[in-house]
Design a protein around this motif. Structure first.
Motif, PDB file in Angstrom:
ATOM      1  N   MET A 186      24.348 -23.487  77.255  1.00 17.33           N
ATOM      2  CA  MET A 186      24.929 -24.479  78.131  1.00 17.33           C
ATOM      3  C   MET A 186      25.896 -23.785  79.085  1.00 17.33           C
ATOM      4  O   MET A 186      26.638 -22.884  78.704  1.00 17.33           O
ATOM      5  N   LYS A 187      25.878 -24.229  80.345  1.00 14.45           N
ATOM      6  CA  LYS A 187      26.759 -23.683  81.378  1.00 14.45           C
ATOM      7  C   LYS A 187      27.488 -24.850  82.027  1.00 14.45           C
ATOM      8  O   LYS A 187      26.888 -25.888  82.317  1.00 14.45           O
ATOM      9  N   ILE A 188      28.789 -24.689  82.263  1.00 15.90           N
ATOM     10  CA  ILE A 188      29.592 -25.725  82.924  1.00 15.90           C
ATOM     11  C   ILE A 188      30.026 -25.196  84.280  1.00 15.90           C
ATOM     12  O   ILE A 188      30.524 -24.073  84.391  1.00 15.90           O
ATOM     13  N   TRP A 189      29.828 -26.016  85.315  1.00 20.56           N
ATOM     14  CA  TRP A 189      30.237 -25.687  86.676  1.00 20.56           C
ATOM     15  C   TRP A 189      31.172 -26.784  87.154  1.00 20.56           C
ATOM     16  O   TRP A 189      30.959 -27.969  86.869  1.00 20.56           O
TER      17      TRP A 189
ATOM     18  N   SER B 124      21.872 -27.301  80.936  1.00 19.23           N
ATOM     19  CA  SER B 124      21.283 -26.836  79.679  1.00 19.23           C
ATOM     20  C   SER B 124      19.812 -26.513  79.888  1.00 19.23           C
ATOM     21  O   SER B 124      19.068 -27.312  80.448  1.00 19.23           O
TER      22      SER B 124
ATOM     23  N   SER C 241      17.423 -18.581  78.659  1.00 15.51           N
ATOM     24  CA  SER C 241      18.144 -19.808  78.984  1.00 15.51           C
ATOM     25  C   SER C 241      19.490 -19.541  79.642  1.00 15.51           C
ATOM     26  O   SER C 241      19.855 -20.205  80.611  1.00 15.51           O
ATOM     27  N   SER C 242      20.241 -18.562  79.174  1.00 11.53           N
ATOM     28  CA  SER C 242      21.549 -18.260  79.765  1.00 11.53           C
ATOM     29  C   SER C 242      21.401 -17.815  81.221  1.00 11.53           C
ATOM     30  O   SER C 242      22.163 -18.237  82.094  1.00 11.53           O
ATOM     31  N   TYR C 243      20.413 -16.966  81.474  1.00 10.69           N
ATOM     32  CA  TYR C 243      20.151 -16.504  82.844  1.00 10.69           C
ATOM     33  C   TYR C 243      19.765 -17.676  83.744  1.00 10.69           C
ATOM     34  O   TYR C 243      20.263 -17.816  84.863  1.00 10.69           O
TER      35      TYR C 243
ATOM     36  N   GLU D 248      20.390 -20.869  83.292  1.00 15.41           N
ATOM     37  CA  GLU D 248      21.544 -21.754  83.479  1.00 15.41           C
ATOM     38  C   GLU D 248      22.470 -21.207  84.555  1.00 15.41           C
ATOM     39  O   GLU D 248      22.975 -21.952  85.392  1.00 15.41           O
ATOM     40  N   GLY D 249      22.677 -19.891  84.562  1.00 11.13           N
ATOM     41  CA  GLY D 249      23.499 -19.266  85.606  1.00 11.13           C
ATOM     42  C   GLY D 249      22.864 -19.403  86.974  1.00 11.13           C
ATOM     43  O   GLY D 249      23.562 -19.677  87.972  1.00 11.13           O
TER      44      GLY D 249
ATOM     45  N   ALA E 202      23.389 -22.939  88.062  1.00 13.94           N
ATOM     46  CA  ALA E 202      24.788 -23.159  88.451  1.00 13.94           C
ATOM     47  C   ALA E 202      25.044 -22.639  89.858  1.00 13.94           C
ATOM     48  O   ALA E 202      25.736 -23.269  90.660  1.00 13.94           O
ATOM     49  N   SER E 203      24.468 -21.496  90.180  1.00 16.03           N
ATOM     50  CA  SER E 203      24.607 -20.935  91.523  1.00 16.03           C
ATOM     51  C   SER E 203      23.972 -21.856  92.569  1.00 16.03           C
ATOM     52  O   SER E 203      24.546 -22.091  93.640  1.00 16.03           O
TER      53      SER E 203
END
Length: 163
Positions: free
Chosen positions: A1-4, A101, A108-110, A112-113, A116-117
């Motif tokens: 999960m990434k929060i922006w 998510s 998944s992390s890549y 999500e980033g 976000a961008s």
């Protein structure tokens, strides 16, 4: 999960900005949004409007990303909050948050980033779109006022005669 998250100040009163927010789509700055459905809209005990909308979009992700995530869960939950500026009634504060998510893939992390961008870039376009809608609304108000006064501006094309 990434929060922006992001915060922006509009140089317009809250009433103007919230009217524009409800009429934001379609607009030329965000052509990827092709549909908006209101899922729920209510006013709470404190008089705050809550509107849950589902935006249908086509992000134009690279084909490799589409193939990787086609059968997996990609979720973006975005919250926009508009509130009057506490020190200047002619300004409005926009707070944006997105929870991203991607599940079911090792990247998944890549991803999500990457999303976000993209959200960050699109947020800038969204603010431009809000200014575009506000200009359009102001023009409509001016035209209505001119019509009421009986002084409607003559469109340039009508003022030109053919020889």
């Amino acid at each position: 999960m990434k929060i922006w998250a992001s915060e922006h100040i509009f140089n317009h009163p809250w009433e103007t900005v919230t009217k524009a927010a409800m009429q934001k789509y379609p607009n030329p700055m965000n052509p990827s949004v092709f549909g908006v459905d209101v899922l729920d809209r209510s006013v709470d005990e404190q008089g705050r409007l809550h509107s849950k909308r589902l935006l249908s979009t086509e992000w134009g992700l690279p084909s490799i990303v589409k193939s990787i995530t086609f059968t997996n869960l990609v979720s973006v939950d975005e919250r926009l909050t508009y509130r009057p500026h506490p020190e200047d009634s002619e300004k409005t504060i926009l707070t944006q948050e997105a929870i991203i998510s991607v599940k079911g893939v090792s990247l998944s992390s890549y991803l999500e980033g990457l999303m976000a961008s993209t959200i960050s870039t699109n947020a800038g376009k969204g603010r431009e779109a809000m200014e575009w809608v506000i200009r359009r609304l102001n023009t409509e108000i001016e035209d209505l006022a001119a019509t009421a006064r009986g002084t409607m501006r003559t469109p340039m094309a009508a003022a030109v005669t053919e020889k």
